[in-house]
Design a protein around this motif. Structure first.
Motif, PDB file in Angstrom:
ATOM      1  N   UNK A 143      25.857  25.581  -1.035  1.00  0.00           N
ATOM      2  CA  UNK A 143      25.411  26.253  -2.474  1.00  0.00           C
ATOM      3  C   UNK A 143      26.242  27.087  -2.831  1.00  0.00           C
ATOM      4  N   UNK A 144      25.896  28.527  -1.590  1.00  0.00           N
ATOM      5  CA  UNK A 144      27.518  29.486  -2.245  1.00  0.00           C
ATOM      6  C   UNK A 144      28.293  29.003  -1.823  1.00  0.00           C
ATOM      7  N   UNK A 145      28.640  28.319  -1.260  1.00  0.00           N
ATOM      8  CA  UNK A 145      30.091  27.947  -0.872  1.00  0.00           C
ATOM      9  C   UNK A 145      31.074  27.528  -2.739  1.00  0.00           C
ATOM     10  N   UNK A 146      30.233  26.368  -2.866  1.00  0.00           N
ATOM     11  CA  UNK A 146      30.196  25.684  -4.031  1.00  0.00           C
ATOM     12  C   UNK A 146      29.923  26.943  -5.729  1.00  0.00           C
ATOM     13  N   UNK A 147      28.938  27.283  -5.598  1.00  0.00           N
ATOM     14  CA  UNK A 147      29.453  28.165  -6.770  1.00  0.00           C
ATOM     15  C   UNK A 147      30.186  29.285  -6.623  1.00  0.00           C
TER      16      UNK A 147
END
Length: 391
Positions: free
Chosen positions: A131-135
């Motif tokens: 999720x952090x990588x995507x955001x």
């Protein structure tokens, strides 16, 4: 199941010139195994017959929206229904994706190589959550697109360029919290860019994010009385409500994130031991929580009476075919739909608002310690949920 529901053999006999019979039959059989109803399969069969008649022999090389849209428009001109275009696209695109023929529109950034390396570094070296990588990757991509469109070179960027980006892109759209998140994402990317000598090493240090005060966003959460209204609203015998009630209880009683609810698997529920094993996204480790009776009852009712047979191990599945696990967007929509239907006024009306409601209720009842052990926090939150979630 009657194979006539998804077989094109009769249609092939009537229209022997229509190509891709095997491709159509394979896809319809795939839809049938995912639980599509016979009447749905008949509609798909009809639309695929139309699409196949208008595809060229080179379709296997790739079909995009530029080719599919004229086929859909021709269908509407003959069919006359306003929904014909949407139906052709909604049926044709999944078929083409199933075959591997769909060609997604590609937008190649000038700095696409740098963005890809940054995403790989976050994922492989820093070990950040997906999720952090995507955001952070998405925010860095938007910034790089702005650089490209405004003719800014990474190596020539100055602090005032960052200010200009935030001022022009965030005007009327970003609040203080959003600006703080964007600033953090940009600072992270520019630190990596400086390490790779793509830009000045002083650029990241020049970014100052707005100060966010602890508990300043707590009023964004709905009142607990509103949460109880939502739970009462889904306390029915309708299959969708049975599923949604279990989801809302997990969000409000355990304070779970929507990604944690979507990823919850059947083997994480210990019915005999009355415990729930959660993989918290931020902690990156499993935590054991007591299984509250009201939540256990809601989960058991969904699993025993509503959840369709499936090889998927995720608890929550779509109500209609294809019977795939719900994604994080679906979890948000389930909560948002209840907020809107009941007219509950809140600054945020999604799954995370219920997580906030759980936190606000903890604070209101006097638990203001700066940190909790996982087991203590779970027990206290669940004791409160046990009394507050009954409807």
């Amino acid at each position: 199941m009657d194979r006539s529901c998804f077989s094109d053999q009769a249609a092939d006999a009537l229209f022997p010139e229509v190509p891709f019979a095997d491709e159509r039959n394979r896809y319809l059989h795939h839809c049938a195994t995912l639980g599509a109803r016979p009447e749905v399969l008949r509609v798909k069969r009809s639309e695929l017959l139309w699409i196949a008649r208008h595809l060229g022999p080179e379709a296997a090389a790739g079909v995009g929206m530029a080719e599919l849209l004229p086929i859909a428009q021709a269908r509407q001109n003959i069919h006359g229904a306003a929904t014909a275009i949407r139906r052709v696209i909604d049926i044709g695109r999944p078929w083409l994706k199933f075959l591997g023929w769909w060609r997604e529109p590609t937008v190649i950034l000038l700095y696409q190589t740098q963005l890809d390396r940054y995403v790989a570094w976050m994922r492989d070296e820093r070990g950040l959550t997906p999720s952090t990588v995507e955001q952070w990757g998405r925010r860095a991509g938007r910034f790089l697109l702005w650089c490209e469109q405004s003719n800014h070179q990474l190596k020539d960027l100055k602090a005032e360029d960052i200010d200009n980006y935030i001022a022009t892109q965030g005007a009327g759209r970003w609040g203080r919290v959003s600006i703080a998140h964007v600033a953090s994402a940009l600072r992270g990317f520019l630190r990596y860019a400086a390490k790779e000598t793509w830009c000045s090493a002083r650029l990241a240090a020049s970014i100052s994010r707005p100060r966010l005060y602890q508990q300043e966003s707590l009023p964004y959460a709905p009142d607990w009385s509103d949460v109880q209204k939502m739970l009462a609203d889904v306390d029915t015998d309708r299959p969708r409500d049975i599923r949604d009630r279990a989801i809302l209880l997990l969000l409000a009683v355990y304070g779970m994130r929507r990604g944690e609810v979507a990823a919850l698997r059947l083997d994480q529920i210990d019915w005999a031991g009355r415990t729930l094993r959660l993989f918290r996204l931020k902690r990156r480790e499993a935590q054991i929580y007591p299984l509250v009776p009201s939540v256990a009852e809601a989960l058991a009712r969904y699993v025993d009476t509503v959840r369709p047979p499936s090889s998927c191990r995720e608890v929550f599945l779509r109500m209609q075919a294809p019977r795939r696990p719900l994604n994080v967007t679906s979890i948000y929509s389930i909560a948002n739909r209840r907020f809107v239907a009941l007219g509950i006024r809140a600054a945020h009306r999604g799954a995370h608002a219920l997580r906030h409601a759980c936190a606000v209720r903890l604070l209101a009842q006097g638990d203001r310690r700066p940190s909790w052990t996982p087991q203590h926090r779970g027990n206290k939150c669940l004791r409160q949920g046990e009394h507050g979630s009954s409807s």
